[in-house]
Design a protein around this motif. Structure first.
Motif, PDB file in Angstrom:
ATOM      1  N   GLY A   9      40.284  29.010  45.691  1.00 54.46           N
ATOM      2  CA  GLY A   9      38.921  29.541  45.772  1.00 54.46           C
ATOM      3  C   GLY A   9      38.746  30.998  45.398  1.00 54.46           C
ATOM      4  N   THR A  10      39.816  31.701  45.082  1.00 50.56           N
ATOM      5  CA  THR A  10      39.727  33.127  44.748  1.00 50.56           C
ATOM      6  C   THR A  10      40.410  33.395  43.414  1.00 50.56           C
ATOM      7  N   TYR A  11      39.776  34.232  42.590  1.00 47.74           N
ATOM      8  CA  TYR A  11      40.380  34.618  41.317  1.00 47.74           C
ATOM      9  C   TYR A  11      41.364  35.761  41.528  1.00 47.74           C
ATOM     10  N   TYR A  12      42.548  35.615  40.940  1.00 45.61           N
ATOM     11  CA  TYR A  12      43.582  36.651  41.024  1.00 45.61           C
ATOM     12  C   TYR A  12      43.939  37.128  39.614  1.00 45.61           C
ATOM     13  N   LEU A  13      44.096  38.437  39.463  1.00 46.05           N
ATOM     14  CA  LEU A  13      44.469  39.021  38.190  1.00 46.05           C
ATOM     15  C   LEU A  13      45.864  38.558  37.785  1.00 46.05           C
ATOM     16  N   MET A  14      45.984  38.146  36.546  1.00 50.51           N
ATOM     17  CA  MET A  14      47.295  37.769  36.007  1.00 50.51           C
ATOM     18  C   MET A  14      47.851  39.007  35.305  1.00 50.51           C
ATOM     19  N   GLY A  15      48.357  39.936  36.092  1.00 50.49           N
ATOM     20  CA  GLY A  15      48.819  41.205  35.572  1.00 50.49           C
ATOM     21  C   GLY A  15      50.281  41.440  35.869  1.00 50.49           C
ATOM     22  N   THR A  16      50.542  42.097  36.990  1.00 53.87           N
ATOM     23  CA  THR A  16      51.925  42.389  37.374  1.00 53.87           C
ATOM     24  C   THR A  16      52.730  41.095  37.464  1.00 53.87           C
ATOM     25  N   GLY A  17      53.886  41.103  36.824  1.00 53.58           N
ATOM     26  CA  GLY A  17      54.746  39.921  36.788  1.00 53.58           C
ATOM     27  C   GLY A  17      54.685  39.208  35.454  1.00 53.58           C
TER      28      GLY A  17
END
Length: 194
Positions: free
Chosen positions: A27-35
């Motif tokens: 239900g929540t959008y997470y940044l696809m950044g670090t990693g």
């Protein structure tokens, strides 16, 4: 002495960090950044080719797309998007359990020029996560890879990077720079003639 911007004929290129990606997990959008060390886009245009009876050569048309997004990551457990994709392979998830909502945002295309604006043009996809591998030698980090493959058609709209919400808007569009390019080239030709 600084160079006047009107004297520079070339524009700055667009950079990868100007097109952030977000994965919806529980239900929540997470940044696809670090990693993530790689997250590309392959359009996968599908074509059909015909040779008409009055032609010597064939004619091709695009009939659809098989869009996919290959990714590589360093496994950082605390990064929700990384962890969610890794669990697909680890838990042998299938069907809708291996599907996510995925958004690509264009930070060069704000919804408005208002300084308080935090919404930008975005493309929304439903994707199936297809895990490839998790590898790692002794005393080195775990590295994973896979591909996000589009399910059905994409939708366009606006993504608010502050509230992490996507709003579908079929009228959302980006600036058509080809119109500007045509005007600029016409001006250049006129200048050269005089």
């Amino acid at each position: 002495m600084a160079v006047d911007s009107t004297q520079v004929a070339i524009s700055a290129p667009s950079y990868r960090f100007e097109e952030p990606d977000y994965l919806k997990v529980k239900g929540t959008y997470y940044l696809m950044g670090t990693g993530f060390t790689q997250l590309d886009e392959t359009h996968g245009a599908q074509e059909t080719t015909k040779t008409y009876i009055n032609d010597k050569t064939s004619t091709s048309f695009i009939k659809g797309y098989q869009r996919k997004f290959p990714y590589n990551y360093d496994y950082i457990r605390e990064q929700v998007a990384v962890n969610a994709l890794r669990q697909v392979g680890r838990k042998c998830l299938t069907g809708t359990d291996a599907m996510f909502e995925y958004v690509r945002v264009d930070l060069k295309e704000p919804k408005s020029s208002d300084a308080s604006n935090t919404a930008y043009y975005a493309r929304h996809f439903i994707v199936s996560a297809i895990p490839d591998s998790d590898t790692g030698e002794g005393a080195s980090e775990i590295i994973g890879s896979g591909t996000l493959k589009a399910v059905g058609d994409m939708t366009v709209g606006w993504f608010d990077i502050s509230t992490k919400e996507f709003t579908e808007d079929e009228n959302a569009d980006v600036e058509d720079v080809t119109e500007t390019a045509t005007e600029d080239s016409t001006e250049d030709e006129t200048t050269e003639e005089t």
